[in-house]
Every structure is written in structure tokens, then in C-alpha cells.
Design a protein around this motif. Structure first.
Motif, PDB file in Angstrom:
ATOM      1  N   HIS B 148      -2.809   1.027   8.468  1.00  0.00           N
ATOM      2  CA  HIS B 148      -3.299  -0.008   7.615  1.00  0.00           C
ATOM      3  C   HIS B 148      -2.390  -0.589   6.453  1.00  0.00           C
ATOM      4  CE1 HIS B 148      -6.896   1.142   9.607  1.00  0.00           C
ATOM      5  NE2 HIS B 148      -6.768   2.448   9.272  1.00  0.00           N
ATOM      6  N   ILE B 149      -2.059  -1.790   6.600  1.00  0.00           N
ATOM      7  CA  ILE B 149      -1.033  -2.596   5.642  1.00  0.00           C
ATOM      8  C   ILE B 149      -1.961  -3.290   4.836  1.00  0.00           C
ATOM      9  CG2 ILE B 149       0.944  -3.914   5.318  1.00  0.00           C
ATOM     10  CD1 ILE B 149       1.639  -1.568   7.357  1.00  0.00           C
ATOM     11  N   ILE B 150      -1.801  -2.976   3.530  1.00  0.00           N
ATOM     12  CA  ILE B 150      -3.014  -3.292   2.502  1.00  0.00           C
ATOM     13  C   ILE B 150      -2.478  -4.135   1.323  1.00  0.00           C
ATOM     14  CG2 ILE B 150      -4.950  -2.792   1.072  1.00  0.00           C
ATOM     15  CD1 ILE B 150      -5.002  -0.137   2.890  1.00  0.00           C
ATOM     16  N   PRO B 151      -2.557  -5.491   1.152  1.00  0.00           N
ATOM     17  CA  PRO B 151      -2.288  -5.971   0.078  1.00  0.00           C
ATOM     18  C   PRO B 151      -2.616  -5.542  -1.275  1.00  0.00           C
ATOM     19  CG  PRO B 151      -3.261  -7.471   1.509  1.00  0.00           C
ATOM     20  CD  PRO B 151      -3.400  -6.338   2.132  1.00  0.00           C
ATOM     21  N   SER B 156      -9.418  -6.101  -1.864  1.00  0.00           N
ATOM     22  CA  SER B 156      -9.517  -5.192  -0.738  1.00  0.00           C
ATOM     23  C   SER B 156      -9.246  -3.747  -0.816  1.00  0.00           C
ATOM     24  CB  SER B 156      -9.435  -5.917   0.671  1.00  0.00           C
ATOM     25  OG  SER B 156      -7.908  -6.206   0.352  1.00  0.00           O
ATOM     26  N   GLY B 160      -9.831  -0.720   1.874  1.00  0.00           N
ATOM     27  CA  GLY B 160      -8.732  -0.345   2.637  1.00  0.00           C
ATOM     28  C   GLY B 160      -8.492   0.904   2.428  1.00  0.00           C
TER      29      GLY B 160
END
Lengths: 229, 229
Positions: B148-151, B156, B160
Motif C-alpha cells: 500500500h502506497i499511502i500519502p 487517510s 492505510g
């Protein structure tokens, strides 16, 4: 002096998508190591071929299996053969598709060589999903969205597809039609595009997944983006 | 004949991590376009500098804002100036950090140029998180795990972090200490490693996030992997 092991990400397929660093190390190394397996078909070697002409090549058996004991055995054997070369002072460049940190079989060899106290380094490469986005001329993910990379050959596909954000479905292989059906069931078919063999010979972009009737190969990726494409 | 716009992923920082294709197009293009903003600090241009010496450079204002109207205005203006060059038959190479399909500001310009009927192509690059994994000498994701690429600068992050699988927390910037505290609260601090300025000058790998007491910069990435590192 002991040699160094480099795990070289050779990128998605087009040899021009190798990095300058990968090209330099491949030209300079003493021995090229590459995986050999039924599914893999020496693809990584084909990508790097123009940079390693005349070098000795060590092909290593890396069976595509989920049998843990069999995997451990092949990875131990590969690490052992590489460490012998490092002891002889050789620099070894191990070819791996895409990027070596993302679902790479090479990683299992790398960590064993590290654990034995040798110097082993990763050389990052362009992952296949970035090439798939470029082939489809689309962004993978924007703004504040999350991006989920989902190995679609495993059982977590349903769960992954339900997550908020953009998705990349990898390695669907022969189950690609089942993945398409799951996308349809979730009403997400119009958000999806399939890219087969991104940047390789025979690249194909399929925007209407309803029209897909032949199971595509191992190098197929489905991109799913929220909102209509 | 109209020119072509290329969105060039220049990779994470080390100029040697540019692809051969990026280097070729940069050497051949007529005009180099690059974003200019307070936060960005011409980093992409610094990476590509050795390949574009003597070329005309078009700096484009790309303010780092979440104000939609202001963003639309700057992207429309950038697209307009580029299309003028394409009408003159110029080939334009727009520099973008990492890969152009992942959280790139360039994408907003690219899709506008496409919508106006011009030829615009993405040239994939090595994403920063692959470089971070190489710097930490670790895999991002293995086997059947999701990634999972999470900003992390957005809201979020909590959601995430709770997902099953490996995580990449990007763009935490000045909120990096809050992200660290969330990791601690979820009991995941021993699964995390922070990489600052991967492959750039001043690269730093922090394996003990408890010891982190100064907010790190924009180019910080936290990698979280299930099981202990």
C-alpha cells in the motif's frame, strides 16, 4: 578482497528502460547471474543481453513454486554458489525483472548472502506497473489517493479490490478472466485497463475488458482508478 | 509537423538512476520544461542537469497548493505554453521526479495537452520508494502480501496503516513525528524504517524511529513491513 553482489533491476522489458547505473554495473561486473525457471523464460537475460556480451553467466534454478522447503533449498543453493564467486573476489550482477524490492524472487537470495556477512546491494529499477501506466498513457494515482499493489494470483484479490484508492493487479496470469469477473461484479470494469507485456514485444492495451476472451500471460497488469477513465 | 511532449521520470535523485531512454530523449529534445515551486526547489532539473546543458529551459509555476482553482489555473497556463512550443514543431521534455504516473504534478499538465489533441507520452522512471528500499537494503514486499502506497500528509494515514500487507508512507514532510506516533500507537514501530533523501546528497536511513526527534524534510519515506525487520 571479497566481491560484491548487486541485485540489478533491469526494468519492465524495454532494454532502454534500464538505468544508467544498471548498465554501468552490468558492463563492469565479472559474472552475470540470472534466474532460470519454466515461468520466467530468461526474460531478464534477454533485456540485459546487449550489456553483458561475452561475460560468464551463472544460471540459477529458481522454481516457481509455493512449496516452502523446495524454495528454501533452491535459494540456499543459489546463495552458496554466489558466495563462492564473491570469495574469489568476483563482482556478481544478478538480473531481476522490474525492481528488486517488489515481489522479486531475487530478494530471497539477497538476504541469504547478506546474512552470511557478504556485501550485497540493490540497484532499483522501473517496476512493471509504472511501465503499464505509461503504455496506457494514464496516471496510476493522483493527489491524496492511496495506491494498492495487489498480487492477483493469490486469495486477497477481493479484499484488495474493495479498498479505497487506485489499484494495480499483478500476476493474474491464467486467472485473469476471473479477476475481470470480480471487477465486473464490483461495478469497476469501466475504471480498469489491462496492459499485457508492457514495453515488451507484443505489448497490448485492452481498455474494454468485457471484450477480453483469451487468458493473457504472466506479464499482464490491470490498472484500476477511481472515477471513470 | 507538431512536436511531441514527453513526461520524463528522472528517478529518485541520483542522476545514474535515470533510464537510458530518459537520457536519450533529454539529449535529443528541443526544450526542457521543469516545474518551479517553493517546495520543489528545482530538484528535477538538478538531477537532469548533465544531460540538458545549453538547452532552452521553460520553468513553469506549479504552486504546491490544495486550492483547486489555483491549481487548475497554473496547469492550464503550463499546458498552453507547452502547446505553443509543440505547434512550432518543438520536442518538449518535461522533467518529473520519480515516475510520472505516481503522484506527479506533471500528470495534470499531461492530460490537458492530450485533451487538446497533441501527442504526449510518459517515460517511466524509478519511484522514490524503490530507491528508499535499496537504500535501506530491504525488500518492500514479498510473496502474496499487498503493498500500500499511502500519502501520509493526508488524512487517510490511520486507515492505510491498518491495512494488511506492506506499506510505504510518502510525503509525510513536517508531520513525520505524528506519523511516527501513529506507528507507535499501532505497535508497528519495530516494523518501520525511515529513509530520508534516498540516493540524494544527505541520504539518511533511520532504523530506530523512537530516536527521531527532528522533523525531516519533504523527501522522507517510511517503509513498514509485516513481521519484524
Amino acid at each position: 578482497m571479497r566481491g560484491i553482489l548487486y541485485g540489478i533491476g533491469v526494468g519492465p522489458g524495454d532494454p532502454e528502460l534500464m538505468t544508467l547505473k544498471a548498465a554501468r554495473i552490468l558492463r563492469a561486473c565479472d559474472v552475470v547471474a540470472a534466474p532460470q525457471s519454466a515461468g520466467n523464460d530468461k526474460t531478464a537475460m534477454a533485456i540485459a543481453a546487449g550489456f553483458v556480451e561475452g561475460k560468464p553467466v551463472l544460471y540459477l534454478d529458481m522454481p516457481m513454486t509455493r512449496d516452502k522447503a523446495q524454495m528454501d533449498q533452491s535459494h540456499d543453493a543459489a546463495a552458496g554458489r554466489i558466495c563462492q564467486l564473491l570469495d574469489e573476489g568476483k563482482t556478481v550482477a544478478f538480473l531481476t525483472l522490474g525492481d528488486p524490492s517488489i515481489y522479486s524472487t531475487y530478494w530471497y537470495v539477497h538476504k541469504r548472502v547478506l546474512a552470511r556477512g557478504y556485501d550485497a546491494q540493490l540497484v532499483p529499477g522501473v517496476p512493471s506497473f509504472c511501465a503499464a501506466a505509461a503504455a496506457a498513457n494514464t496516471a496510476l494515482v493522483e493527489g491524496s489517493e492511496m495506491l494498492h499493489i495487489i498480487p492477483a494470483s493469490h486469495d486477497s484479490t477481493d479484499e484488495g479490490l474493495s479498498l479505497p484508492g487506485a489499484k494495480v493487479l499483478m500476476k493474474a496470469g491464467r486467472s485473469i478472466l476471473q479477476v475481470r469477473d470480480k471487477l465486473r461484479a464490483q461495478g469497476k470494469l469501466n475504471q480498469a485497463v489491462l496492459v499485457e507485456r508492457a514495453t515488451m514485444d507484443g505489448q497490448r492495451v485492452v481498455r474494454d475488458l468485457d471484450a477480453l476472451d483469451d487468458p493473457t500471460g504472466y506479464f499482464s497488469i490491470i490498472l484500476v482508478k477511481e472515477g471513470q477513465r
